[in-house]
Motif scaffolding. Structure first.
Motif, PDB file in Angstrom:
ATOM      1  N   GLY A   1      18.190  39.087 -35.728  1.00 21.81           N
ATOM      2  CA  GLY A   1      18.346  39.122 -34.268  1.00 21.81           C
ATOM      3  C   GLY A   1      17.283  38.263 -33.615  1.00 21.81           C
ATOM      4  O   GLY A   1      16.126  38.306 -34.005  1.00 21.81           O
TER       5      GLY A   1
ATOM      6  N   ARG B   1      20.804  46.711 -32.067  1.00 21.75           N
ATOM      7  CA  ARG B   1      19.736  46.620 -31.075  1.00 21.75           C
ATOM      8  C   ARG B   1      19.916  47.777 -30.099  1.00 21.75           C
ATOM      9  O   ARG B   1      21.047  48.111 -29.723  1.00 21.75           O
ATOM     10  CB  ARG B   1      19.786  45.293 -30.312  1.00 21.75           C
TER      11      ARG B   1
ATOM     12  N   HIS C   1      13.033  51.621 -36.472  1.00 14.83           N
ATOM     13  CA  HIS C   1      13.468  50.242 -36.733  1.00 14.83           C
ATOM     14  C   HIS C   1      13.073  49.766 -38.134  1.00 14.83           C
ATOM     15  O   HIS C   1      12.292  48.819 -38.297  1.00 14.83           O
ATOM     16  CB  HIS C   1      12.917  49.280 -35.663  1.00 14.83           C
TER      17      HIS C   1
END
Ligand code: GLV
Ligand code: GLV
Length: 312
Positions: A75, A230, A277
């Motif tokens: 990303g 995300r 994450h």
């Protein structure tokens, strides 16, 4: 010899391509280094998804000799790609090497959220476990149920392969028809049919809050939402409300819109597995990501086209 700014220390061996090419590495110091100041003296930057590479940073680099920004992540929503293109700075990312590891993590969340693993472990650790109980910690089956993938990139496809082993029916949605079995053109239909919905889209203006109150209301009350993409793809306040009201059964989340801050309502929401994450966090994969990001810098500095170029 060129100079490359490394914004964070990476796993051992991760910068070997840069060192082997004879370039010098400058390591930024502290958790929030002033990148606009540091880029004025380097040819390339190896950065993380946590570094904001905005117009100010890019202009400061372009005014000196910055040629490449390489993100050790798939990303790259943290980089102002349009500004980089306008300034002639190449942007690279690391797709591919993290697919399987991230798909493992997505599957971990599919299983642990559906089976209420975090709540169950919390009870055990808190001394609340009274022994085997036929009505205790009742989750939802994963095997044999329907998995809906939002997005159909490499990570989504790697999750789909795992789902086959669990005897799951796999649907997928994306804006363009994949022509593959299980394609569902309408997101609302995928949400309504799936027992687990797993998100695999990049964060862009069109995917911000793709899953909000309206979408959550379409999901089954027995359904599980998993997000390893995300944070801002989901309206977290709406998700917390949906969990609180029982509009959906559970959630497994690895990414947040304001990392490392977590919406307090999401923290307090029931039947939720929250991870910090760690989608790509295995030693092998994080090393491979750093090496790929390093190699891309070497390629650009040597006038070669890197394997993965981000286009504005
Ligand atoms: C991780 O979130 C990545 O984009 O690599
Ligand atoms: C990442 O590479 C994706 O396509 O999902």
């Amino acid at each position: 010899m060129a100079r490359v700014l490394l914004t964070r220390p990476v796993p051992e061996g991760g910068t070997d391509p840069i060192l082997d090419a004879g370039h010098e590495i400058v390591l930024a110091e502290g958790p929030a280094p002033d990148l606009a100041g540091l880029v004025a003296d380097v040819d390339g930057v190896l950065c993380m998804l946590t570094d904001r590479i905005d117009e100010r940073v890019l202009r400061a680099g372009a005014a000196a000799r910055l040629r490449v920004v390489s993100v050790a992540a798939v990303g790259y929503d943290n980089v102002d790609v349009a500004e980089a293109a306008a300034l002639g700075i190449v942007v690279c990312n690391t797709p591919g090497v993290l697919d399987e590891t991230t798909a493992d993590l997505a599957f971990l969340l599919i299983l642990s959220a559906g089976r209420l693993a975090s709540d169950a472990e919390r009870d055990l650790r808190a001394g609340r476990w009274q022994g085997w109980g036929i009505t205790d910690h009742l989750g939802r089956d994963v095997h044999g149920t329907c998995l809906g993938l939002v997005g159909c990139g490499r990570i989504a496809r790697a999750v789909a392969r795992r789902a086959e082993g669990f005897g799951m029916e796999v649907l997928h949605h994306s804006r363009t028809d994949t022509g593959a079995p299980g394609y569902v053109a309408a997101l609302p239909e995928l949400l309504a049919r799936s027992d687990t919905v797993s998100l695999h889209v990049p964060l862009t203006p069109s995917t911000r809050h793709l899953i909000g109150a309206e979408e959550l209301a379409l999901m089954k009350p027995t359904a599980v939402l998993v997000n390893t993409a995300r944070g801002a793809v989901v309206d977290e306040a709406a998700l917390a409300r949906a969990l609180e009201k029982g509009d959906i059964f559970a959630a497994g989340i690895d990414v947040y819109s304001e990392e490392p801050a977590i919406d307090p309502d999401l923290l307090a929401a029931p039947r939720t597995v929250l991870l910090p994450h760690i989608g790509s966090a295995s030693t092998q994969t994080r090393t491979a990501m750093a090496r790929m990001a390093s190699q891309a810098i070497c390629d650009v500095l040597a006038g070669r086209t890197p394997e993965h170029l981000v286009r504005a």
